[in-house]
Write an enzyme that holds these catalytic residues in place. Structure first.
Site, mmCIF file in Angstrom:
data_model
loop_
_atom_site.group_PDB
_atom_site.id
_atom_site.type_symbol
_atom_site.label_atom_id
_atom_site.label_comp_id
_atom_site.label_asym_id
_atom_site.label_seq_id
_atom_site.Cartn_x
_atom_site.Cartn_y
_atom_site.Cartn_z
ATOM 1 N N ASP A 64 0.883 -1.195 0.054
ATOM 2 C CA ASP A 64 0.069 -0.129 0.010
ATOM 3 C C ASP A 64 0.974 1.196 -0.044
ATOM 4 O O ASP A 64 1.935 1.212 -0.681
ATOM 5 C CB ASP A 64 -1.087 -0.017 1.344
ATOM 6 C CG ASP A 64 -2.276 0.563 1.002
ATOM 7 O OD1 ASP A 64 -2.483 1.469 0.743
ATOM 8 O OD2 ASP A 64 -3.271 -0.358 0.897
ATOM 9 N N HIS A 114 -3.717 5.830 3.743
ATOM 10 C CA HIS A 114 -4.368 4.662 3.246
ATOM 11 C C HIS A 114 -4.022 3.359 3.745
ATOM 12 O O HIS A 114 -4.795 2.514 4.112
ATOM 13 C CB HIS A 114 -4.369 4.712 1.692
ATOM 14 C CG HIS A 114 -5.024 3.660 1.042
ATOM 15 N ND1 HIS A 114 -4.912 2.538 0.630
ATOM 16 C CD2 HIS A 114 -6.575 3.943 0.309
ATOM 17 C CE1 HIS A 114 -5.934 1.915 -0.176
ATOM 18 N NE2 HIS A 114 -6.884 2.820 -0.149
ATOM 19 N N SER A 274 -11.199 -1.005 -0.967
ATOM 20 C CA SER A 274 -9.891 -0.746 -0.288
ATOM 21 C C SER A 274 -10.053 -1.200 1.315
ATOM 22 O O SER A 274 -8.943 -2.024 1.815
ATOM 23 C CB SER A 274 -9.265 0.592 -0.212
ATOM 24 O OG SER A 274 -8.525 0.651 -1.506
#
Length: 409
Positions: A64, A114, A274
């Site tokens: 990521d 994220h 996600s």
């Protein structure tokens, strides 16, 4: 074709974000989320963790934007010594002409947030100021930084990250990003996926967020054979409107208003496949922990099939919206008496026994005849009693009159 595929940009599977606080974008640090998020309220955690040691010993690679170790709930969850920064040397620039810094070489720098959110959903440790916790809170996160908010990651760097995760002894790989560009079978990305599966690693990937308007298309690496592709579901266990549809979808998982950890502390909410993928990766980590030894060791294929088979279904089989259904973590960990290699359609749907056709009877049935004769007997018996009773009265009166006549003579 492999060289061409390597230049493709890999994007995040993130829908328009929401903040945990009322209004506004999430900032780092943020306020802690005090309650228990809805996606965890649907799970009996004590029952889920029984026999799994909460995922202890299982290593989950998060490919990521990096995973921050500044958060209290993640500092003990992340194996920084095994982390890696595989961002390209030449990074893309934003609209202002600036590129983000590459960060630490071990992948523990996350300016986007994220990857830190993804890692928290999998393995955040319990904390006293929040009801949020990871689904596998004793699992270990391997941080692999491969992308940034400008989309600097490519199919080539993603393939390198997958190969590195295997070398770092990952049991599960979570990929919350995708490309919708068609990739040939000989692409570097697919061959990396195949190597990971051959090494018995569970690969979980987000399905993508281009599902508005019923849009159906394949995304990569989610649509490669053997990868568990995860769509998003909402609070009603229905497909989230943004969630990508397609025959490649394996299961769905909560992906709306998902609370998780952010860099420097606190929590924020976000939407997207996600955050559905790590929900499933956490369940995979628990299954791997529970079935990891000796004759009871489950392969990556067994784990994927178990998650699909025990999902909560709206139809008896597979559909393109939520795959085999919305993941049921407790059922996946408790209905595990035997290992399976693939899910079975119509499993659990009871088939009623066919009724025996009624026998065609043109005349009077035996039951009807018996009932008729019984009625005759009953009526006849009543009549006989009445006749006998009447005869007795007549005889008695006759005797009485005769006696009176004799006395009078």
């Amino acid at each position: 074709m492999a060289v061409m595929a390597a230049t493709l940009t890999v994007t995040f599977a993130t829908a328009p974000p929401a903040a945990a606080d009322e209004g506004g974008q999430c900032s780092f640090p943020s306020k802690p989320y005090k309650g228990r998020p809805w996606a965890l309220q649907r799970v009996l955690l004590n029952e889920l963790w029984r026999g799994t040691d909460q995922g202890a010993g299982v290593r989950v690679a998060v490919i990521d934007t990096g995973v921050s170790t500044e958060h209290e709930q993640l500092k003990d969850a992340v194996d920084a010594s095994a982390g890696k920064n595989l961002l390209p040397k030449k990074l893309k620039k934003d609209e202002s002409g600036r590129a983000q810094p590459r960060g630490k070489s071990n992948g523990t720098t996350d300016v986007v947030g994220h990857g830190t959110k993804v890692a928290g959903i999998i393995a955040a440790r319990p904390a006293g100021d929040t009801g949020f916790v990871g689904l596998a809170p004793k699992a270990t996160i391997i941080p692999i930084k491969q992308n940034d908010s400008n989309g600097s990651g490519t199919a080539a760097t993603l393939a390198q990250s997958i190969d590195y995760a295997v070398k770092a002894r990952a049991d599960v790989i979570n990929i919350s990003q995708d490309t919708a560009e068609a990739l040939q079978p000989e692409s570097t990305l697919q061959t990396a996926i195949e190597r990971a599966l051959a090494a018995d690693v569970v690969v979980v990937a987000s399905a993508g967020n281009d599902g508005l308007g019923g849009n159906v298309k394949k995304t990569y690496p989610a649509s490669y054979p053997g990868v568990l592709a995860v769509a998003s579901s909402d609070r009603n266990n229905e497909r989230a409107p943004f969630s990508q549809s397609g025959d490649f979808v394996g299961v769905a998982a909560p992906g709306v208003d998902m609370i998780s950890t952010v860099p420097k502390g606190g929590h924020c909410a976000d939407n997207g496949t996600s955050f559905s993928a790590p929900y499933v990766a956490g369940v995979a980590a628990l299954l791997r922990a529970k079935h990891s030894k000796g004759a009871d060791r489950w392969s990556q294929r067994n784990i994927v099939a178990q998650i699909e088979q025990t999902a909560e279904r709206s139809t008896p089989g597979h559909d393109r919206l939520v795959g085999w259904g919305v993941v049921d973590p407790v059922r996946a960990l408790t209905e595990d008496e035997r290992r399976i290699n693939r899910p079975v359609a119509k499993e659990g749907v009871e088939k009623g026994k066919k009724p025996t056709p009624a026998k065609l009877q043109l005349g009077e049935t035996q039951q009807e005849r018996n009932e008729r004769l019984g009625t005759y007997v009953l009526v006849g018996g009543g009549t006989l009693v009445a006749v006998v009773a009447g005869t007795s009265l007549i005889c008695r009166d006759w005797r009485r009159r005769r006696g009176s006549a004799d006395s009078g003579g």
